[in-house]
Structure formats: C-alpha cells, structure tokens
Design a protein around this motif. Structure first.
Motif, mmCIF file in Angstrom:
data_model
loop_
_atom_site.group_PDB
_atom_site.id
_atom_site.type_symbol
_atom_site.label_atom_id
_atom_site.label_comp_id
_atom_site.label_asym_id
_atom_site.label_seq_id
_atom_site.Cartn_x
_atom_site.Cartn_y
_atom_site.Cartn_z
ATOM 1 N N GLU A 1 2.404 -10.695 -5.704
ATOM 2 C CA GLU A 1 2.252 -10.205 -4.326
ATOM 3 C C GLU A 1 3.150 -9.004 -4.076
ATOM 4 O OE1 GLU A 1 -0.239 -11.023 -2.754
ATOM 5 O OE2 GLU A 1 -0.707 -12.603 -4.187
ATOM 6 N N HIS B 1 -4.647 -6.273 -7.445
ATOM 7 C CA HIS B 1 -4.938 -7.574 -8.069
ATOM 8 C C HIS B 1 -6.160 -7.441 -8.990
ATOM 9 C CE1 HIS B 1 -2.031 -9.829 -5.799
ATOM 10 N NE2 HIS B 1 -2.682 -9.847 -4.652
ATOM 11 N N HIS C 1 -0.003 -13.821 4.691
ATOM 12 C CA HIS C 1 0.164 -13.250 3.355
ATOM 13 C C HIS C 1 1.447 -12.420 3.258
ATOM 14 C CE1 HIS C 1 -2.096 -12.137 -0.323
ATOM 15 N NE2 HIS C 1 -1.341 -11.072 -0.290
ATOM 16 N N SER D 1 -6.161 -14.911 -5.248
ATOM 17 C CA SER D 1 -5.274 -14.394 -4.222
ATOM 18 C C SER D 1 -6.030 -14.322 -2.903
ATOM 19 C CB SER D 1 -4.817 -13.000 -4.627
ATOM 20 O OG SER D 1 -4.164 -12.424 -3.534
ATOM 21 N N HIS E 1 -4.131 -3.293 -1.677
ATOM 22 C CA HIS E 1 -3.440 -4.474 -2.206
ATOM 23 C C HIS E 1 -4.374 -5.296 -3.103
ATOM 24 C CE1 HIS E 1 -0.614 -7.991 -1.645
ATOM 25 N NE2 HIS E 1 -1.723 -8.613 -2.001
ATOM 26 N N GLU E 2 -5.554 -5.607 -2.588
ATOM 27 C CA GLU E 2 -6.498 -6.407 -3.381
ATOM 28 C C GLU E 2 -6.960 -5.619 -4.605
ATOM 29 O OE1 GLU E 2 -7.077 -9.647 -2.798
ATOM 30 O OE2 GLU E 2 -5.749 -9.503 -1.066
HETATM 31 ZN ZN LIG Z 1 -2.129 -10.491 -2.682
#
Ligand SMILES: [Zn+2]
Length: 198
Positions: free
Chosen positions: A145, A104, A127, A121, A100-101
């Motif tokens: 997100e 980003h 989250h 984020s 996920h990160e």
């Molecule tokens: Zn995120």
C-alpha cells in the motif's frame, strides 16, 4: 480495526519514482514541461492493459469501494460511480485511485503471481488511513500500500515539474490545481521529496 498487509518485495521511494518517470516519458512526456497534468484516465484506458496484461474496467462496485485489483483474476477495476461524480475533489481522488491501483496491476500482480500468493487489494474509504499505519506486520518499504501510494504521488506529481512550480512560488492550492491532485496528496508528495511547503 486492522487489515492484514501482505509483504511485497522491498522498494525504495526513489526507485518507485523512477518507474513513474519512465512511464511519463514514454506515454505523456509533455507533462515534464510542467504546464499540464498527467492524464491518468487515458493511461488507464489505453495503455495499462497493453503494458501489463491486466484487464482494466470501470464497473459498479459495492458502496464505499473505489478500486479493486485482483491478482487471481488479473483485473483492475475502478468504481464507475466514483468516475461520474462531478466534484473536483472527487475527480482528484479518482485520479489518485487509478494511479494507485495501476501500480498494484503493473508491479504487484506479476510479483504475487510469481510467488503464488494472492493479492486482492480493495481501495475503500479507510484504505488511506488504515493501510499506512498497519505497520506491525510489514516494514513500510515492503508494504504494497505504501508503495502504491508513493507511485500515485510520483505519477501525478513528477519531481522536476513539482519542484520547479514550488520555486516559481506555487502554494499547496496552486499545486493541487496544476497537478489535479487533492491538497492532502500534494502535502504527502512534498514530504516524500523532503520539501517544506510554505
Ligand atoms: Zn492499494
């Protein structure tokens, strides 16, 4: 409680999946054979910074914070404490947090820097639940997100081996073990691909 969500460029689920597939083909094509899970820690530690110029690290973060991606500092940090937890479900959670990160870092940092906007984020306990239904501000396909969650599912559970395993009779638990993802993430991935799991 609410959390402001900055709009990202609109992206379709299929396009996000395609980016994940390209990365798997480039870095760990053996995953597509369907016998092994994507080694997302290896990708994070050895490939991500070269790919996008964002610094990556494991560090102590405040309690309850598992990942931070910061467009000003151009860094993507995962909680060292989370990485040390022995439980399987935490290991799987760590894998999805890294993926996920990573999205980003690869996609949103360059985008927000170009727009001269700041993306910070923070991936904490809320989250998952909060960010996904704070849709008043932003349609889902423009919610960074949602995009990052979609990507994490696609990187850890690529469509072809995921579908092939289901055809071979795998249930949610088997899929979770094969792809090293928590059952809730397996269910979200199936839903994203419009698959009904038995
Ligand atoms: Zn995120």
């Amino acid at each position: 409680m609410s959390r402001r969500v900055l709009a990202a460029d609109p992206r379709k689920g299929a396009d996000i999946d395609f980016l994940a597939l390209q990365l798997i083909e480039r870095y760990q094509p053996e995953v597509l054979a369907g016998n092994t899970a994507f080694d997302v820690e290896k990708f994070f530690e050895f490939d991500l910074e070269d790919l996008c110029g964002v610094k990556v690290d494991y560090r102590e973060l405040p309690s309850g914070i598992y990942g931070v991606t910061d467009s000003e500092r151009k860094e993507c940090i995962i909680s060292a404490e989370l990485m040390d937890r022995p439980r399987k479900s935490d290991k799987y959670f760590a894998r999805s947090t890294i993926a996920h990160e990573g999205y980003h870092a690869m996609v949103h940092i360059p985008e927000f820097r170009k727009k001269r906007a700041v993306l910070k984020s923070i991936n904490d306990e809320q989250h998952a639940s909060l960010c996904l239904y704070r849709q008043e501000d932003v349609p889902i396909y423009m919610n960074p997100e949602w995009q990052a969650f979609r990507f994490a599912g696609a990187l850890l559970m690529p469509e072809e081996p995921f579908k092939a395993s289901i055809r071979n009779g795998y249930g949610v638990r088997d899929l979770a073990d094969l792809f090293q993802a928590n059952p809730a993430n397996v269910c979200s991935r199936a839903k994203a691909l419009s698959i009904l799991l038995k």
